[in-house]
Design a protein around this motif. Structure first.
Motif, mmCIF file in Angstrom:
data_model
loop_
_atom_site.group_PDB
_atom_site.id
_atom_site.type_symbol
_atom_site.label_atom_id
_atom_site.label_comp_id
_atom_site.label_asym_id
_atom_site.label_seq_id
_atom_site.Cartn_x
_atom_site.Cartn_y
_atom_site.Cartn_z
ATOM 1 N N PHE A 69 0.836 -1.147 0.126
ATOM 2 C CA PHE A 69 0.155 -0.070 -0.045
ATOM 3 C C PHE A 69 0.932 1.275 -0.103
ATOM 4 C CE2 PHE A 69 -0.029 1.253 4.508
ATOM 5 C CZ PHE A 69 0.500 0.088 5.368
ATOM 6 N N LEU A 93 5.451 6.827 0.169
ATOM 7 C CA LEU A 93 6.167 5.687 0.843
ATOM 8 C C LEU A 93 5.182 4.397 0.477
ATOM 9 C CD1 LEU A 93 5.581 7.358 4.461
ATOM 10 C CD2 LEU A 93 7.692 6.430 3.475
ATOM 11 N N MET A 95 4.547 0.480 1.451
ATOM 12 C CA MET A 95 4.510 -0.486 2.464
ATOM 13 C C MET A 95 4.069 -1.583 2.354
ATOM 14 S SD MET A 95 4.938 2.299 5.153
ATOM 15 C CE MET A 95 4.214 1.478 6.809
ATOM 16 N N SER A 96 4.478 -2.883 3.179
ATOM 17 C CA SER A 96 3.847 -4.032 2.785
ATOM 18 C C SER A 96 2.547 -4.129 3.192
ATOM 19 C CB SER A 96 4.789 -5.022 3.489
ATOM 20 O OG SER A 96 4.511 -6.285 3.442
ATOM 21 N N SER A 97 1.622 -4.756 2.514
ATOM 22 C CA SER A 97 0.207 -5.012 2.797
ATOM 23 C C SER A 97 0.046 -6.284 3.343
ATOM 24 C CB SER A 97 -0.737 -4.602 2.144
ATOM 25 O OG SER A 97 -0.511 -5.273 0.936
ATOM 26 N N GLY A 100 3.096 -4.952 7.092
ATOM 27 C CA GLY A 100 2.969 -3.477 7.745
ATOM 28 C C GLY A 100 4.190 -2.958 7.413
ATOM 29 N N GLU A 101 5.374 -3.519 6.976
ATOM 30 C CA GLU A 101 6.679 -3.056 7.178
ATOM 31 C C GLU A 101 6.983 -1.870 5.909
ATOM 32 O OE1 GLU A 101 10.066 -6.301 7.989
ATOM 33 O OE2 GLU A 101 8.456 -7.190 6.658
ATOM 34 N N PRO A 102 7.657 -0.785 6.452
ATOM 35 C CA PRO A 102 7.890 0.355 5.607
ATOM 36 C C PRO A 102 8.970 -0.455 4.339
ATOM 37 C CG PRO A 102 8.013 1.236 7.495
ATOM 38 C CD PRO A 102 8.022 -0.399 7.860
#
Lengths: 321, 321
Positions: A69, A93, A95-97, A100-102
């Motif tokens: 995302f 930015l 991020m992993s959906s 949640g990791e940036p």
């Protein structure tokens, strides 16, 4: 988390056809309801009764068909030029959906947004230009006008380009910048002249009053309106939408709120459901009946799905090269 | 734009008294209406009818008295531990509210939030502990429980610390970690025992049912409730708020929505305007009449003003050292 600067991003933005394909899938996902777009955040700074000094918008998007995302910050501070700074700043930015990791920060100076907007124009143009080479009319002379010319030229066969801008000098400057395209590029003395010379037209201005008037438009015109991205902006005489056979919108409610669609609905010239989905049209272009007898308008206000599509593509490309 | 990693940020977070002062000014600014807090963005991932796999919250804050605004992303993905990853991720962006330029990205792993929360506890404790050394009761045994003990001990004179947690092992482990404070640290066998031993109490759990019951509370108790940061969480028997002489809330509407205040109002035990502003109490502590005869509750749900205060302080410190 990876940090990518503009100079690292720029080469990836040259992969126009791949970006156009990624953005196309973004529009289709949006049209299918697969994109989550929470309400954007708006912050205003230095507000008095007559003006604001700056603003920040934060847009987010996630997709069921991507593992990412994105969060996009865009600022506009209108006194910056007096300080020798650009009005606009921002970053994206990714991020992993899944965890949640940036994953990535793109310090892109707005170039991802510029490119995803250019990709949308190319896609909109492709809905009519696949059959034979055409003349492209470009209204506006800024950075996005140049990108539209380049991206549409990369994706559709063009015979020539005609430019109109309020400033003759800027129109000539854009003409000079486009010399490397290998196409005939001319400027038009008026919007009317431009409309007579080109049936495929893209508008890329921040205008707050219509630039193309209804008498300028005739059967066969396919007009892509990019400029109306916030309330108050308008590039097309609402009567054009009244006469249009097909109106495509990237996001119905957004276009109703601040796109060309909204102006025509407010003027009572069309019902508010006269439009069709641009994303669904990209999915099934054969369902559109656009030809030399139809007038069509594509109303593009900009989607989080585009931001997510291009950021995902650029990230995937940069981490594998 | 500067990028700061956790190891660069950590030494600045040792400047407890300066951070507490910065956060104090944040609470006061908030109470004076000088902080803009747009509605947070919430994104949910992997939602089915019974569960969600992850979420992302984006909170923003700007202040009339600071040249910055901040954007905080916090994610929680609940299947991460099975992947060997922490549930929570996030970052903080600091931007110029004068030019819109991105100034700093803090890859802080949530440590700025932990520290600003600890600072709030120290400030809340200071409202009663300035007169004489006291015993501190800590309910909870996690990271924030440890921080509360350390930050309150740094800011208020304590005689000793009493810990209670559902897990005796974790309570003993926290006791061991706090050995370096140079204070007597003990564990309590029950919340009731803890309340008998300490009049100053901080609660730092994610409990969804009350831990301190009304019969445990007697005149002189000053209870700082940190845990209720989202709907469904509750640490105090609502009857405690019914009996309290003073209830301080960091944000009236937020506490009404998901703080201890809301539970007591919903239970019909207090009117919804029974609370006073924590920020105004910090500004004028002499206006509070807290003594050995009063029962007081501080209901802290977390403010954007705290995030902005600590991010601004850390940034100012890092760019000048």
């Amino acid at each position: 988390m990876r940090i990518f600067q503009r100079n690292e991003i720029a080469p990836v933005l040259e992969c126009k056809s791949k970006i156009i394909e990624a953005v196309k899938q973004g529009f289709i996902s949006h049209a299918k309801g697969e994109i989550e777009n929470p309400e954007p955040v708006q912050m205003l700074f230095g507000v008095d009764e007559n003006s604001i000094e700056g603003d920040c918008h934060i847009k987010t998007a996630s997709s069921k068909s991507l593992p990412y995302f994105c969060v996009k910050l865009a600022t506009g501070f209108y006194k910056n030029p007096a300080l020798g700074l650009s009005v606009n700043n921002g970053l994206v930015l990714l991020m992993s959906s899944q965890t949640g990791e940036p994953l990535a920060l793109f310090q892109d100076d707005g170039h991802l947004t510029s490119a995803r907007t250019a990709a949308a124009g190319a896609l909109a143009a492709s809905l009519t230009c696949s059959k034979k080479p055409r003349s492209l009319g470009v209204i506006g002379t800024g950075h996005q006008a140049e990108l539209q010319a380049r991206w549409i030229a990369s994706y559709c066969e063009l015979t020539d380009i005609v430019i109109w801008g309020r400033s003759v000098d800027k129109a000539n400057a854009l003409k000079a910048r486009l010399a490397d395209l290998g196409l005939e590029v001319e400027t038009a003395a008026s919007v009317t002249e431009l409309c007579q010379g080109a049936k495929l037209i893209v508008t890329t201005t921040p205008s707050i009053s219509p630039l193309i008037m209804a008498p300028d438009v005739s059967p066969g015109h396919h007009i892509i309106a990019m400029g109306s991205d916030s309330p108050g902006k308008v590039e097309l005489d609402p009567a054009i939408l009244g006469r249009a056979d097909v109106i495509l919108t990237d996001e119905h409610f957004q276009c109703l709120h601040h796109g060309e669609l909204g102006h025509a609905v407010t003027a009572g010239l069309i019902g508010e459901t006269k439009d069709q989905s641009f994303g669904l049209a990209l999915k099934n272009p054969e369902s559109l009946q656009l030809d030399s007898e139809t007038i069509s308008v594509v109303d593009l206000t900009g989607l989080g799905a585009q931001d997510l599509a291009i950021a995902s593509f650029v990230y995937d490309t940069l981490i594998t090269t």
